[in-house]
Scaffold this motif. Sequence first.
Motif, PDB file in Angstrom:
ATOM      1  N   THR A 109      22.454 -11.784 -46.629  1.00  0.00           N
ATOM      2  CA  THR A 109      22.892 -11.550 -45.278  1.00  0.00           C
ATOM      3  C   THR A 109      21.831 -12.185 -44.444  1.00  0.00           C
ATOM      4  N   GLY A 110      22.179 -12.791 -43.258  1.00  0.00           N
ATOM      5  CA  GLY A 110      21.445 -13.246 -42.401  1.00  0.00           C
ATOM      6  C   GLY A 110      20.930 -12.122 -41.142  1.00  0.00           C
ATOM      7  N   PRO A 111      20.503 -12.811 -40.179  1.00  0.00           N
ATOM      8  CA  PRO A 111      20.155 -11.998 -39.139  1.00  0.00           C
ATOM      9  C   PRO A 111      21.095 -10.828 -38.819  1.00  0.00           C
ATOM     10  N   ALA A 112      22.350 -11.316 -38.465  1.00  0.00           N
ATOM     11  CA  ALA A 112      23.356 -10.553 -37.829  1.00  0.00           C
ATOM     12  C   ALA A 112      23.764  -9.427 -39.043  1.00  0.00           C
ATOM     13  N   GLY A 113      23.744  -9.851 -40.337  1.00  0.00           N
ATOM     14  CA  GLY A 113      23.906  -8.780 -41.142  1.00  0.00           C
ATOM     15  C   GLY A 113      22.866  -7.591 -41.369  1.00  0.00           C
ATOM     16  N   LEU A 114      21.587  -8.320 -41.163  1.00  0.00           N
ATOM     17  CA  LEU A 114      20.578  -7.269 -41.150  1.00  0.00           C
ATOM     18  C   LEU A 114      20.481  -6.565 -40.047  1.00  0.00           C
ATOM     19  N   GLU A 115      21.062  -6.978 -39.132  1.00  0.00           N
ATOM     20  CA  GLU A 115      20.982  -6.291 -37.568  1.00  0.00           C
ATOM     21  C   GLU A 115      22.246  -4.993 -37.890  1.00  0.00           C
ATOM     22  N   HIS A 136      21.909   4.656 -36.161  1.00  0.00           N
ATOM     23  CA  HIS A 136      22.875   5.330 -35.463  1.00  0.00           C
ATOM     24  C   HIS A 136      23.922   5.698 -36.234  1.00  0.00           C
ATOM     25  N   GLY A 137      23.955   5.369 -37.648  1.00  0.00           N
ATOM     26  CA  GLY A 137      25.150   5.834 -38.397  1.00  0.00           C
ATOM     27  C   GLY A 137      25.879   4.561 -38.805  1.00  0.00           C
ATOM     28  N   PHE A 138      26.535   4.958 -40.174  1.00  0.00           N
ATOM     29  CA  PHE A 138      27.559   3.975 -40.756  1.00  0.00           C
ATOM     30  C   PHE A 138      28.420   3.480 -39.773  1.00  0.00           C
ATOM     31  N   ARG A 139      29.017   4.090 -39.108  1.00  0.00           N
ATOM     32  CA  ARG A 139      30.225   3.578 -38.231  1.00  0.00           C
ATOM     33  C   ARG A 139      29.716   2.825 -37.156  1.00  0.00           C
ATOM     34  N   THR A 140      28.584   2.972 -36.516  1.00  0.00           N
ATOM     35  CA  THR A 140      28.114   2.188 -35.627  1.00  0.00           C
ATOM     36  C   THR A 140      27.808   0.772 -36.205  1.00  0.00           C
ATOM     37  N   GLY A 141      27.062   0.822 -37.343  1.00  0.00           N
ATOM     38  CA  GLY A 141      26.729  -0.589 -38.117  1.00  0.00           C
ATOM     39  C   GLY A 141      28.013  -1.393 -38.284  1.00  0.00           C
ATOM     40  N   SER A 181       6.830  -5.335 -46.318  1.00  0.00           N
ATOM     41  CA  SER A 181       6.779  -4.463 -44.861  1.00  0.00           C
ATOM     42  C   SER A 181       7.891  -3.693 -44.524  1.00  0.00           C
ATOM     43  N   GLY A 182       8.913  -3.389 -45.684  1.00  0.00           N
ATOM     44  CA  GLY A 182       9.871  -2.302 -45.280  1.00  0.00           C
ATOM     45  C   GLY A 182      10.620  -2.893 -44.107  1.00  0.00           C
ATOM     46  N   PHE A 183      11.084  -3.938 -43.879  1.00  0.00           N
ATOM     47  CA  PHE A 183      11.620  -4.404 -42.510  1.00  0.00           C
ATOM     48  C   PHE A 183      12.843  -3.801 -42.287  1.00  0.00           C
ATOM     49  N   LEU A 184      13.644  -3.234 -43.290  1.00  0.00           N
ATOM     50  CA  LEU A 184      14.812  -2.486 -43.021  1.00  0.00           C
ATOM     51  C   LEU A 184      14.687  -1.022 -42.632  1.00  0.00           C
ATOM     52  N   ASP A 185      13.726  -0.550 -42.836  1.00  0.00           N
ATOM     53  CA  ASP A 185      13.313   0.964 -42.345  1.00  0.00           C
ATOM     54  C   ASP A 185      13.551   0.965 -40.761  1.00  0.00           C
ATOM     55  N   PRO A 186      14.190   1.945 -40.466  1.00  0.00           N
ATOM     56  CA  PRO A 186      14.181   2.319 -38.865  1.00  0.00           C
ATOM     57  C   PRO A 186      13.053   1.972 -38.136  1.00  0.00           C
ATOM     58  N   HIS A 187      13.156   1.477 -37.059  1.00  0.00           N
ATOM     59  CA  HIS A 187      11.745   1.184 -36.199  1.00  0.00           C
ATOM     60  C   HIS A 187      12.377   1.618 -34.634  1.00  0.00           C
ATOM     61  N   PRO A 188      11.310   1.963 -33.941  1.00  0.00           N
ATOM     62  CA  PRO A 188      11.511   2.252 -32.617  1.00  0.00           C
ATOM     63  C   PRO A 188      11.976   1.265 -31.776  1.00  0.00           C
ATOM     64  N   LYS A 189      13.343   1.311 -31.271  1.00  0.00           N
ATOM     65  CA  LYS A 189      13.990   0.281 -30.336  1.00  0.00           C
ATOM     66  C   LYS A 189      14.911   0.928 -29.677  1.00  0.00           C
ATOM     67  N   THR A 190      15.258   0.707 -28.286  1.00  0.00           N
ATOM     68  CA  THR A 190      16.092   1.523 -27.422  1.00  0.00           C
ATOM     69  C   THR A 190      17.496   0.227 -27.848  1.00  0.00           C
ATOM     70  N   PHE A 237      28.450  -9.835 -32.404  1.00  0.00           N
ATOM     71  CA  PHE A 237      28.955 -11.129 -32.010  1.00  0.00           C
ATOM     72  C   PHE A 237      28.031 -12.108 -31.623  1.00  0.00           C
ATOM     73  N   LEU A 238      27.099 -11.714 -30.615  1.00  0.00           N
ATOM     74  CA  LEU A 238      26.269 -12.680 -30.101  1.00  0.00           C
ATOM     75  C   LEU A 238      24.927 -12.957 -30.975  1.00  0.00           C
ATOM     76  N   MET A 239      24.530 -12.176 -31.884  1.00  0.00           N
ATOM     77  CA  MET A 239      23.292 -12.602 -32.804  1.00  0.00           C
ATOM     78  C   MET A 239      24.097 -13.641 -33.870  1.00  0.00           C
ATOM     79  N   ASN A 240      25.416 -13.563 -34.259  1.00  0.00           N
ATOM     80  CA  ASN A 240      25.917 -14.559 -35.292  1.00  0.00           C
ATOM     81  C   ASN A 240      26.445 -15.658 -34.407  1.00  0.00           C
ATOM     82  N   PHE A 241      26.826 -15.495 -33.201  1.00  0.00           N
ATOM     83  CA  PHE A 241      27.063 -16.644 -32.733  1.00  0.00           C
ATOM     84  C   PHE A 241      26.501 -17.678 -32.092  1.00  0.00           C
ATOM     85  N   THR A 242      25.034 -17.157 -31.840  1.00  0.00           N
ATOM     86  CA  THR A 242      23.883 -17.702 -31.418  1.00  0.00           C
ATOM     87  C   THR A 242      23.021 -18.348 -32.460  1.00  0.00           C
TER      88      THR A 242
END
Length: 224
Positions: A24-30, A38-43, A104-113, A124-129
């Motif tokens: 997966t690319g950046p959008a998939g990782l996001e 935030h949970g499976f449903r939101t992902g 670095s354990g990139f996929l671990d949750p990190h503080p971000k609003t 959509f935007l991460m993939n389309f851009t």
Amino acid sequence: MEAQLIFRALYMGFFTGYVVALPTGPAGLESIRWTLQHGFRTGMIVVCGVLFSDVIDIVLINYGILELFHLHPILEVIFWLLSGLGICLLGTSIILKARHHERSGFLDPHPKTDKKHRPFLTGFLMNFTNPASHFFWLTLSSTVINGWRGAGGAAYGTFCVSLLTGQFLGLTTLNILASHGKKLTPPKMSGTVTRLIPYAIALMGCGFFVTGLVKLIQFMQAGG
């Protein structure tokens, strides 16, 4: 015979979509990050945004851009060169990021609003851009998908739909693993085969670039 062709389009499209979704690319990782935070449903809502961008690409490319290649051969030459370079860089980027994630354990949750009410727009935007995403679908449309255009509308449509379905289930698999606490990067998830996929993508990009050079030479020999 038509039923067999449709069935073949069904399983080949599904398999292709599932495989291309794993590295997966950046959008998939996001989407995975949203699942972790935030949970499976939101992902999965993020995943839907990603796929909506892919649907737009498929429609625009297969019902417009490819026709231009038949009318203007030089555009096809430019496409092969740019897409080959883009796909090669994409594969190399996945390899480098995978190595970084292991350290670095990139996929671990990190503080971000995050704005929880905008996961679809985020995907959509991460993939389309992402230019690499468009190069990827241009390449796939002019090769694998284009091979089904002459098989009839039913088989062609079945392949496109099953391709997107396979991609959706591939991203769903990654998010299910993430939701169950599996701190896995995509290359680790499926063993040796998945680890080799980014290298195959990079080599495929090199092959497309060489194809572009060959087509350029042929174009010049034909007098432009």
